[in-house]
Design an enzyme around this catalytic site. Sequence first.
Site, mmCIF file in Angstrom:
data_model
loop_
_atom_site.group_PDB
_atom_site.id
_atom_site.type_symbol
_atom_site.label_atom_id
_atom_site.label_comp_id
_atom_site.label_asym_id
_atom_site.label_seq_id
_atom_site.Cartn_x
_atom_site.Cartn_y
_atom_site.Cartn_z
ATOM 1 N NE ARG A 308 4.054 5.781 -3.969
ATOM 2 C CZ ARG A 308 3.648 5.286 -2.832
ATOM 3 N NH1 ARG A 308 2.928 6.039 -2.010
ATOM 4 N NH2 ARG A 308 3.952 4.056 -2.482
ATOM 5 C CE1 TYR A 312 2.689 0.871 -7.916
ATOM 6 C CE2 TYR A 312 2.951 3.017 -6.898
ATOM 7 C CZ TYR A 312 3.343 2.077 -7.822
ATOM 8 O OH TYR A 312 4.399 2.350 -8.642
ATOM 9 C CB CYS A 340 -12.376 12.383 -17.210
ATOM 10 S SG CYS A 340 -12.735 14.133 -17.254
HETATM 11 N N1 LLP Z 1 17.337 -0.235 -6.480
HETATM 12 C C1 LLP Z 1 16.602 -0.848 -7.417
HETATM 13 C C2 LLP Z 1 17.243 -1.875 -8.258
HETATM 14 C C3 LLP Z 1 15.236 -0.536 -7.567
HETATM 15 O O1 LLP Z 1 14.509 -1.156 -8.482
HETATM 16 C C4 LLP Z 1 14.643 0.436 -6.723
HETATM 17 C C5 LLP Z 1 13.234 0.799 -6.855
HETATM 18 C C6 LLP Z 1 15.468 1.066 -5.768
HETATM 19 C C7 LLP Z 1 16.804 0.696 -5.663
HETATM 20 C C8 LLP Z 1 14.942 2.099 -4.822
HETATM 21 O O2 LLP Z 1 13.964 1.571 -3.993
HETATM 22 P P1 LLP Z 1 13.447 2.386 -2.723
HETATM 23 O O3 LLP Z 1 14.596 2.531 -1.775
HETATM 24 O O4 LLP Z 1 12.945 3.690 -3.216
HETATM 25 O O5 LLP Z 1 12.354 1.540 -2.184
HETATM 26 N N2 LLP Z 1 6.744 3.524 -7.779
HETATM 27 C C9 LLP Z 1 6.697 2.673 -6.617
HETATM 28 C C10 LLP Z 1 8.081 2.204 -6.190
HETATM 29 C C11 LLP Z 1 8.863 1.522 -7.282
HETATM 30 C C12 LLP Z 1 10.259 1.136 -6.864
HETATM 31 C C13 LLP Z 1 11.089 0.723 -8.020
HETATM 32 N N3 LLP Z 1 12.428 0.331 -7.717
HETATM 33 C C14 LLP Z 1 5.965 3.399 -5.523
HETATM 34 O O6 LLP Z 1 5.498 4.517 -5.758
HETATM 35 O O7 LLP Z 1 5.804 2.884 -4.416
#
Ligand code: LLP
Length: 422
Positions: A308, A312, A340
């Site tokens: 992350r 990001y 690396c």
């Molecule tokens: N529902 C849908 C349709 C989604 O695409 C996602 C997340 C969630 C629920 C759950 O979202 P949450 O409640 O966790 O915010 N890798 C990124 C976050 C990507 C989120 C993708 N979709 C990070 O590390 O911040």
Amino acid sequence: MYHGGGLACEGVPLEEIAREVGTPAYVYSAGAMRARLREFHEAFADRPALFCYAVKANHNLAVIRNLARVGAGADTVSGGEIERALAAGVPPERIVFAGVAKTDDEIRFALSTGVLQLNVESVPELMRIDAVARELQLRAPVAFRINPDVDAGTLSKISTGRKGDKFGVPFDEAADLYALAAGLEGINPVGLHLHIGSQITRLDPFAAAYRRGIELLRTIRAAGIPLRRLDLGGGFGVRYKNEEPVPASAFAALVQGLTAGLDVELVFEPGRALVAEAGALVASVIYRKESGGRRFLILDAGMNVLIRPALYDAWHDVLPLAEPRPEAHLEPMDVVGPICESSDIFGRDRYLPLLDAGDRVAFLSAGAYGSVMASDYNSRVSAAEVLVDGDRWAVVKPGLAPSRQFADETIPDWLAAGPEGD
Ligand code: LLP
């Protein structure tokens, strides 16, 4: 936080886990995850809703199971995630199958498993679901994921609800699409879905999106399609640094206000909010070095374990496992991994005591989108995962040595024999 001189997870010192399991290791608090879900359940006591845990945030079977036992369903985005949810004991009627593009095999699997609903993101996908459902002689329960064209005010890379984002179907076309769906033999339009992004820490983008979703639901019902379910997605932010996330009670009040007098089943898909703050990544210092006027703390975890920050510019607090003495001198250090790549940096100028080789640190709020996004890049031992529950703990996934990582790779016959360099 610190207990008896060291960081602990529930009743268990992280140092004890690191010593026995090795590092890097993710450590999760089962109790903290359940407490977060309970907060949502209690907030929504007057307006019951199904909370489908977005397993993409942390798909470890023990993590899913821990939440499923206290009432969570699962939000899944692939056949593999459905398999995980089932293996962890989530009943099919509590599983939502979303995802940007589903293959025929995944659709067949979801339909024959009997999941609650499929969230559809495009017309070609709707047509494939119709075809597979007819082949199986059933009607697929579907919801369109509509794009409400709302800016979630979060990182651009995790925003999904703006016009032009790749997710969902355009708001303006949704009514026509429902009419199309209602005429298909293999489709049963049962709901409406939206999700505008992740790590959202303000209420107003949710309010705007929910309002639009509800307006559309009413329009579609008025057109004679009896949608019974509203899936309002996830995206609830957590604290990484100094954010002040919206409490569950505020969401509940918002939703209660917006859905007053509306007879509809509610679904939410929280991922991060249930697991992020309940997890830490424990790593050990390999070396401390000074170079070009900067001081680097080089750890045995890098972007291969927690991507992350590199991906990001995300912030994770880092703390030494051993509580610094009150008089300890803190120095600015660049905390980096051993990979690396120049982007393998967790944070610059983090104020820490002068740690040395073998000392350990923990990255906080690492329970979501940590282990699931790890890779074998640079062939280092992968991170173990540990679940703590009160004073019990267990390794729920071992760290894999490189030889285990390449165990299934093969060298074809024509390369296996013969001289080198011919
Ligand atoms: N529902 C849908 C349709 C989604 O695409 C996602 C997340 C969630 C629920 C759950 O979202 P949450 O409640 O966790 O915010 N890798 C990124 C976050 C990507 C989120 C993708 N979709 C990070 O590390 O911040």
